[in-house]
Design a protein around this motif. Sequence first.
Motif, PDB file in Angstrom:
ATOM      1  N   TYR A 168       0.768  -1.234   0.070  1.00 53.16           N
ATOM      2  CA  TYR A 168      -0.079  -0.059  -0.042  1.00 53.16           C
ATOM      3  C   TYR A 168       0.852   1.198   0.031  1.00 53.16           C
ATOM      4  O   TYR A 168       2.213   1.305   0.291  1.00 53.16           O
ATOM      5  CB  TYR A 168      -0.887   0.046   1.319  1.00 53.16           C
ATOM      6  N   ARG A 169       0.562   2.441  -0.459  1.00 54.22           N
ATOM      7  CA  ARG A 169       1.133   3.566  -0.272  1.00 54.22           C
ATOM      8  C   ARG A 169       0.200   4.806   0.278  1.00 54.22           C
ATOM      9  O   ARG A 169      -0.929   4.681   0.182  1.00 54.22           O
ATOM     10  CB  ARG A 169       1.691   3.969  -1.646  1.00 54.22           C
ATOM     11  N   GLN A 170       1.054   5.683   0.878  1.00 53.66           N
ATOM     12  CA  GLN A 170       0.254   6.864   1.340  1.00 53.66           C
ATOM     13  C   GLN A 170       0.773   8.185   1.215  1.00 53.66           C
ATOM     14  O   GLN A 170       2.164   8.280   1.575  1.00 53.66           O
ATOM     15  CB  GLN A 170       0.037   6.574   2.816  1.00 53.66           C
ATOM     16  N   ASP A 171       0.321   9.077   0.508  1.00 52.59           N
ATOM     17  CA  ASP A 171       0.883  10.608   0.353  1.00 52.59           C
ATOM     18  C   ASP A 171       0.319  11.183   1.681  1.00 52.59           C
ATOM     19  O   ASP A 171      -0.813  11.084   2.134  1.00 52.59           O
ATOM     20  CB  ASP A 171       0.534  10.887  -0.959  1.00 52.59           C
ATOM     21  N   PRO A 172       1.178  12.190   1.906  1.00 54.75           N
ATOM     22  CA  PRO A 172       0.683  13.077   2.927  1.00 54.75           C
ATOM     23  C   PRO A 172      -0.663  13.669   2.829  1.00 54.75           C
ATOM     24  O   PRO A 172      -0.544  14.229   1.773  1.00 54.75           O
ATOM     25  CB  PRO A 172       2.009  14.278   3.206  1.00 54.75           C
ATOM     26  N   GLY A 173      -1.654  13.573   3.472  1.00 55.68           N
ATOM     27  CA  GLY A 173      -2.918  14.473   3.414  1.00 55.68           C
ATOM     28  C   GLY A 173      -3.611  13.473   2.686  1.00 55.68           C
ATOM     29  O   GLY A 173      -4.744  13.992   2.541  1.00 55.68           O
ATOM     30  N   LYS A 174      -3.284  12.475   2.246  1.00 57.91           N
ATOM     31  CA  LYS A 174      -4.285  11.341   1.485  1.00 57.91           C
ATOM     32  C   LYS A 174      -4.454  10.083   2.281  1.00 57.91           C
ATOM     33  O   LYS A 174      -3.653   9.822   3.157  1.00 57.91           O
ATOM     34  CB  LYS A 174      -3.648  11.218   0.053  1.00 57.91           C
ATOM     35  N   GLU A 175      -5.604   9.325   1.890  1.00 60.25           N
ATOM     36  CA  GLU A 175      -5.681   8.410   2.601  1.00 60.25           C
ATOM     37  C   GLU A 175      -4.614   7.129   2.073  1.00 60.25           C
ATOM     38  O   GLU A 175      -4.280   7.259   0.836  1.00 60.25           O
ATOM     39  CB  GLU A 175      -7.019   7.582   2.352  1.00 60.25           C
ATOM     40  N   ARG A 176      -4.443   5.929   2.883  1.00 62.27           N
ATOM     41  CA  ARG A 176      -3.500   4.869   2.292  1.00 62.27           C
ATOM     42  C   ARG A 176      -4.162   3.966   1.343  1.00 62.27           C
ATOM     43  O   ARG A 176      -5.447   4.024   1.488  1.00 62.27           O
ATOM     44  CB  ARG A 176      -3.100   3.968   3.448  1.00 62.27           C
ATOM     45  N   GLU A 177      -3.667   3.747   0.014  1.00 56.70           N
ATOM     46  CA  GLU A 177      -4.280   3.121  -1.028  1.00 56.70           C
ATOM     47  C   GLU A 177      -3.491   1.916  -1.499  1.00 56.70           C
ATOM     48  O   GLU A 177      -2.310   1.642  -1.116  1.00 56.70           O
ATOM     49  CB  GLU A 177      -4.535   4.101  -2.247  1.00 56.70           C
ATOM     50  N   LEU A 178      -4.146   0.831  -1.836  1.00 58.22           N
ATOM     51  CA  LEU A 178      -3.961  -0.425  -2.214  1.00 58.22           C
ATOM     52  C   LEU A 178      -2.934  -0.118  -3.452  1.00 58.22           C
ATOM     53  O   LEU A 178      -3.361   0.490  -4.395  1.00 58.22           O
ATOM     54  CB  LEU A 178      -4.800  -1.346  -2.546  1.00 58.22           C
ATOM     55  N   VAL A 179      -1.636  -0.802  -3.385  1.00 57.47           N
ATOM     56  CA  VAL A 179      -0.881  -0.574  -4.790  1.00 57.47           C
ATOM     57  C   VAL A 179      -1.011  -2.053  -5.457  1.00 57.47           C
ATOM     58  O   VAL A 179      -1.207  -2.220  -6.771  1.00 57.47           O
ATOM     59  CB  VAL A 179       0.650  -0.407  -4.572  1.00 57.47           C
ATOM     60  N   ALA A 180      -0.470  -3.156  -4.743  1.00 56.35           N
ATOM     61  CA  ALA A 180      -0.782  -4.648  -5.516  1.00 56.35           C
ATOM     62  C   ALA A 180      -0.966  -5.508  -4.189  1.00 56.35           C
ATOM     63  O   ALA A 180      -0.294  -5.216  -2.938  1.00 56.35           O
ATOM     64  CB  ALA A 180       0.471  -4.600  -6.070  1.00 56.35           C
ATOM     65  N   ARG A 181      -1.534  -6.498  -4.519  1.00 53.49           N
ATOM     66  CA  ARG A 181      -1.781  -7.471  -3.473  1.00 53.49           C
ATOM     67  C   ARG A 181      -2.014  -8.851  -3.841  1.00 53.49           C
ATOM     68  O   ARG A 181      -2.674  -9.144  -4.921  1.00 53.49           O
ATOM     69  CB  ARG A 181      -2.910  -7.131  -2.503  1.00 53.49           C
ATOM     70  N   PHE A 182      -1.428 -10.006  -2.996  1.00 53.14           N
ATOM     71  CA  PHE A 182      -1.887 -11.376  -3.341  1.00 53.14           C
ATOM     72  C   PHE A 182      -2.896 -11.537  -2.211  1.00 53.14           C
ATOM     73  O   PHE A 182      -2.602 -11.433  -0.951  1.00 53.14           O
ATOM     74  CB  PHE A 182      -0.645 -12.197  -2.965  1.00 53.14           C
ATOM     75  N   THR A 183      -4.072 -11.839  -3.070  1.00 51.38           N
ATOM     76  CA  THR A 183      -5.261 -12.289  -1.908  1.00 51.38           C
ATOM     77  C   THR A 183      -5.032 -13.634  -1.450  1.00 51.38           C
ATOM     78  O   THR A 183      -4.158 -14.403  -1.395  1.00 51.38           O
ATOM     79  CB  THR A 183      -6.733 -12.230  -2.349  1.00 51.38           C
ATOM     80  N   SER A 184      -6.111 -13.891  -0.216  1.00 58.51           N
ATOM     81  CA  SER A 184      -6.004 -15.197   0.473  1.00 58.51           C
ATOM     82  C   SER A 184      -6.271 -16.317  -0.618  1.00 58.51           C
ATOM     83  O   SER A 184      -6.204 -17.427  -0.204  1.00 58.51           O
ATOM     84  CB  SER A 184      -6.980 -15.343   1.501  1.00 58.51           C
ATOM     85  N   THR A 185      -6.950 -15.992  -1.633  1.00 55.19           N
ATOM     86  CA  THR A 185      -7.440 -16.837  -2.641  1.00 55.19           C
ATOM     87  C   THR A 185      -6.512 -16.960  -3.924  1.00 55.19           C
ATOM     88  O   THR A 185      -6.638 -17.399  -5.014  1.00 55.19           O
ATOM     89  CB  THR A 185      -8.697 -16.779  -3.206  1.00 55.19           C
ATOM     90  N   ASP A 186      -5.366 -16.495  -3.662  1.00 58.06           N
ATOM     91  CA  ASP A 186      -4.238 -16.419  -4.442  1.00 58.06           C
ATOM     92  C   ASP A 186      -4.466 -15.682  -5.874  1.00 58.06           C
ATOM     93  O   ASP A 186      -3.975 -15.856  -6.886  1.00 58.06           O
ATOM     94  CB  ASP A 186      -3.822 -17.781  -5.122  1.00 58.06           C
ATOM     95  N   LYS A 187      -5.539 -14.575  -5.668  1.00 56.59           N
ATOM     96  CA  LYS A 187      -5.498 -13.756  -6.904  1.00 56.59           C
ATOM     97  C   LYS A 187      -4.582 -12.596  -6.605  1.00 56.59           C
ATOM     98  O   LYS A 187      -4.120 -12.489  -5.450  1.00 56.59           O
ATOM     99  CB  LYS A 187      -6.936 -13.067  -6.756  1.00 56.59           C
ATOM    100  N   THR A 188      -4.105 -12.002  -7.707  1.00 54.42           N
ATOM    101  CA  THR A 188      -3.224 -10.903  -7.846  1.00 54.42           C
ATOM    102  C   THR A 188      -4.137  -9.481  -8.072  1.00 54.42           C
ATOM    103  O   THR A 188      -4.831  -9.509  -9.115  1.00 54.42           O
ATOM    104  CB  THR A 188      -2.044 -11.198  -8.754  1.00 54.42           C
ATOM    105  N   ILE A 189      -3.975  -8.603  -7.451  1.00 51.66           N
ATOM    106  CA  ILE A 189      -4.660  -7.434  -7.782  1.00 51.66           C
ATOM    107  C   ILE A 189      -3.624  -6.153  -7.752  1.00 51.66           C
ATOM    108  O   ILE A 189      -2.842  -5.950  -7.006  1.00 51.66           O
ATOM    109  CB  ILE A 189      -5.690  -6.977  -6.420  1.00 51.66           C
ATOM    110  N   TYR A 190      -4.101  -5.373  -8.629  1.00 50.28           N
ATOM    111  CA  TYR A 190      -3.352  -3.911  -9.047  1.00 50.28           C
ATOM    112  C   TYR A 190      -4.070  -2.760  -9.029  1.00 50.28           C
ATOM    113  O   TYR A 190      -5.173  -3.117  -9.464  1.00 50.28           O
ATOM    114  CB  TYR A 190      -2.455  -4.039 -10.396  1.00 50.28           C
TER     115      TYR A 190
END
Length: 120
Positions: free
Chosen positions: A37-59
């Motif tokens: 995840y990433r966070q810019d000052p003054g902004k909410e943390r956002e998803l960048v990329a992730r392997f889910t618990s069901t082995d899917k890849t999200i970008y």
Amino acid sequence: QVQVAESGGGLVQAGGSLRLSCAASGSIFSINAMGWYRQDPGKERELVARFTSTDKTIYADSVKGRFTISRDNAKSSVYLEMSNLKPEDTAVYYCNQNISPRRGRYLEVWGQGTLVAVSS
């Protein structure tokens, strides 16, 4: 106690590349999901990329085609290869892993963050 630690951030020019690494340590029965995840000052943390618990890849749409997430289960590690970096990618990048220290227990573990700064 379970923890994760990131490394690999830094300052890079636009168009450049960086590789982030994150390793989990401590009492680990299983790792169920992992990502960045990433966070810019003054902004909410956002998803960048992730392997889910069901082995899917999200970008995130903003990084598709430029960032690649990978993992090494034997090392309890997740990586983020970032290429063609843009100034808008500047943020603190956080590793997140969903870890079971024992069967039936689940912990969301966050790293301390690593700064990625992209100059134009």
